[in-house]
Design a protein around this motif. Sequence first.
Motif, PDB file in Angstrom:
ATOM      1  N   UNK A  91       0.664  -1.320   0.057  1.00  0.00           N
ATOM      2  CA  UNK A  91       0.046  -0.015  -0.061  1.00  0.00           C
ATOM      3  C   UNK A  91       0.819   1.134  -0.021  1.00  0.00           C
ATOM      4  N   UNK A  92       2.252   1.232   0.785  1.00  0.00           N
ATOM      5  CA  UNK A  92       3.024   2.352   0.640  1.00  0.00           C
ATOM      6  C   UNK A  92       3.568   2.606  -0.388  1.00  0.00           C
ATOM      7  N   UNK A  93       3.693   1.632  -1.479  1.00  0.00           N
ATOM      8  CA  UNK A  93       4.655   1.661  -2.722  1.00  0.00           C
ATOM      9  C   UNK A  93       3.487   2.104  -3.716  1.00  0.00           C
ATOM     10  N   UNK A  94       2.060   1.597  -3.599  1.00  0.00           N
ATOM     11  CA  UNK A  94       1.095   2.130  -4.485  1.00  0.00           C
ATOM     12  C   UNK A  94       0.914   3.635  -3.990  1.00  0.00           C
ATOM     13  N   UNK A  95       0.992   4.062  -2.972  1.00  0.00           N
ATOM     14  CA  UNK A  95       0.667   5.462  -2.499  1.00  0.00           C
ATOM     15  C   UNK A  95       1.591   6.297  -3.104  1.00  0.00           C
ATOM     16  N   UNK A  96       2.835   6.084  -3.065  1.00  0.00           N
ATOM     17  CA  UNK A  96       3.981   6.695  -3.566  1.00  0.00           C
ATOM     18  C   UNK A  96       3.591   6.978  -5.312  1.00  0.00           C
ATOM     19  N   UNK A  97       2.922   6.031  -5.724  1.00  0.00           N
ATOM     20  CA  UNK A  97       2.967   6.247  -7.171  1.00  0.00           C
ATOM     21  C   UNK A  97       1.954   6.882  -7.542  1.00  0.00           C
ATOM     22  N   UNK A  98       0.910   6.830  -7.071  1.00  0.00           N
ATOM     23  CA  UNK A  98      -0.233   7.631  -7.254  1.00  0.00           C
ATOM     24  C   UNK A  98      -0.348   9.088  -6.879  1.00  0.00           C
ATOM     25  N   UNK A  99       0.351   9.422  -5.791  1.00  0.00           N
ATOM     26  CA  UNK A  99       0.238  10.829  -5.435  1.00  0.00           C
ATOM     27  C   UNK A  99       1.287  11.614  -6.220  1.00  0.00           C
ATOM     28  N   UNK A 156      -7.573  -0.640  -0.619  1.00  0.00           N
ATOM     29  CA  UNK A 156      -7.597  -1.047  -1.863  1.00  0.00           C
ATOM     30  C   UNK A 156      -7.242   0.236  -2.689  1.00  0.00           C
ATOM     31  N   UNK A 157      -7.009   0.261  -4.051  1.00  0.00           N
ATOM     32  CA  UNK A 157      -6.728   1.383  -4.795  1.00  0.00           C
ATOM     33  C   UNK A 157      -7.434   2.396  -4.630  1.00  0.00           C
ATOM     34  N   UNK A 158      -8.841   2.287  -4.710  1.00  0.00           N
ATOM     35  CA  UNK A 158      -9.858   3.142  -4.316  1.00  0.00           C
ATOM     36  C   UNK A 158      -9.535   4.023  -3.049  1.00  0.00           C
ATOM     37  N   UNK A 159      -9.267   3.171  -2.006  1.00  0.00           N
ATOM     38  CA  UNK A 159      -9.216   3.947  -0.855  1.00  0.00           C
ATOM     39  C   UNK A 159      -7.935   4.669  -0.609  1.00  0.00           C
ATOM     40  N   UNK A 160      -6.771   4.292  -1.432  1.00  0.00           N
ATOM     41  CA  UNK A 160      -5.567   4.802  -1.376  1.00  0.00           C
ATOM     42  C   UNK A 160      -5.461   6.035  -2.326  1.00  0.00           C
ATOM     43  N   UNK A 161      -6.297   5.985  -3.330  1.00  0.00           N
ATOM     44  CA  UNK A 161      -6.549   7.354  -4.188  1.00  0.00           C
ATOM     45  C   UNK A 161      -7.194   8.436  -3.383  1.00  0.00           C
ATOM     46  N   UNK A 162      -8.240   7.885  -2.620  1.00  0.00           N
ATOM     47  CA  UNK A 162      -8.823   9.128  -2.010  1.00  0.00           C
ATOM     48  C   UNK A 162      -8.244   9.508  -0.803  1.00  0.00           C
ATOM     49  N   UNK A 163      -7.368   8.862  -0.105  1.00  0.00           N
ATOM     50  CA  UNK A 163      -6.384   9.405   0.923  1.00  0.00           C
ATOM     51  C   UNK A 163      -5.402  10.255   0.505  1.00  0.00           C
ATOM     52  N   UNK A 164      -4.889   9.869  -0.948  1.00  0.00           N
ATOM     53  CA  UNK A 164      -3.784  10.738  -1.455  1.00  0.00           C
ATOM     54  C   UNK A 164      -4.542  12.152  -1.785  1.00  0.00           C
ATOM     55  N   UNK A 217      -5.289  17.854  -1.024  1.00  0.00           N
ATOM     56  CA  UNK A 217      -6.606  18.992  -0.890  1.00  0.00           C
ATOM     57  C   UNK A 217      -6.374  19.600   0.377  1.00  0.00           C
ATOM     58  N   UNK A 218      -5.921  19.107   1.358  1.00  0.00           N
ATOM     59  CA  UNK A 218      -5.847  19.570   2.723  1.00  0.00           C
ATOM     60  C   UNK A 218      -4.795  20.621   2.560  1.00  0.00           C
ATOM     61  N   UNK A 219      -3.559  20.132   2.179  1.00  0.00           N
ATOM     62  CA  UNK A 219      -2.409  21.009   1.950  1.00  0.00           C
ATOM     63  C   UNK A 219      -2.531  22.103   1.012  1.00  0.00           C
ATOM     64  N   UNK A 220      -3.386  21.872  -0.127  1.00  0.00           N
ATOM     65  CA  UNK A 220      -3.589  23.277  -0.751  1.00  0.00           C
ATOM     66  C   UNK A 220      -4.422  24.264  -0.232  1.00  0.00           C
ATOM     67  N   UNK A 221      -5.370  23.736   0.418  1.00  0.00           N
ATOM     68  CA  UNK A 221      -6.264  24.774   1.287  1.00  0.00           C
ATOM     69  C   UNK A 221      -5.666  25.295   2.158  1.00  0.00           C
ATOM     70  N   UNK A 222      -4.521  25.084   2.753  1.00  0.00           N
ATOM     71  CA  UNK A 222      -3.946  25.622   3.847  1.00  0.00           C
ATOM     72  C   UNK A 222      -2.710  26.540   3.330  1.00  0.00           C
ATOM     73  N   UNK A 223      -1.958  26.057   2.015  1.00  0.00           N
ATOM     74  CA  UNK A 223      -0.912  26.847   1.604  1.00  0.00           C
ATOM     75  C   UNK A 223      -1.135  27.136   0.429  1.00  0.00           C
TER      76      UNK A 223
END
Length: 234
Positions: free
Chosen positions: A134-142, A175-183, A188-194
């Motif tokens: 999941x960490x590897x997939x997260x690194x790719x999609x982000x 799942x891929x869907x959950x990781x996509x939503x998390x990323x 979005x949270x970062x852009x809203x603040x910065x």
Amino acid sequence: MLLTRKITINNSNFKVRFFSKRYHIVSIQGAVGYISYIGNVIKVPNNGCILIPKNSLVNCAIVPMNGCNFYIRVYRIQRVRRDIFLKINFESISALTEVESSNLFSKSVLIDALHEKICQSLSNESRISDCSYSGKVYSVIRKDLCRRWELEDICCILYLSKTTLYRRLKEENTSLSQLLTTARMAKAAHLLKHSYLSISSISDKCGFNSTSYFCKKFKDAYGFPPKVYRTLDD
């Protein structure tokens, strides 16, 4: 590093509302009551541990069991990722709470040992997480949140079969869907603040076709609509 703060409350009927800026683990000694946040109501056990989530409006109603004084211990861990922090062993924190409130002769030695145990377990979790699928997939999609990622795309990048990747993610309860939503929510949270980007622009940059759907998913994740989240203090 595990940080502990002890707060003495001299109040026979303690009620407070506050905004939690980061994740905390809280233990209350000598009192019972309730804590609520984002639609959740949790009964406060004496000497038990409660996780208070980040970016949440928290309501507390606490009553001391004997007399007017009770104690709140707040535990915070520095330099540990959110996903690792949430895997902390509450039994170890509960044991630490009991030792800190005791009069044992070897109290300081036991406290040091429990601190070491907690920090070591978190370090081990961190190493495991860094190697997780999941960490590897997260690194790719982000790296490209606007892309319409499919499992086959990830498999090509990680040199894995679709069956293998699906099974590995399922074993890690994601799942891929959950990781996509998390990323996407994290970005979005970062852009809203910065940034000064509009809500619709942030929605586009995070891979959403509908601003209204983005706002709904963001509120589900953080407890506040994007516009309100942007105004909250860090």
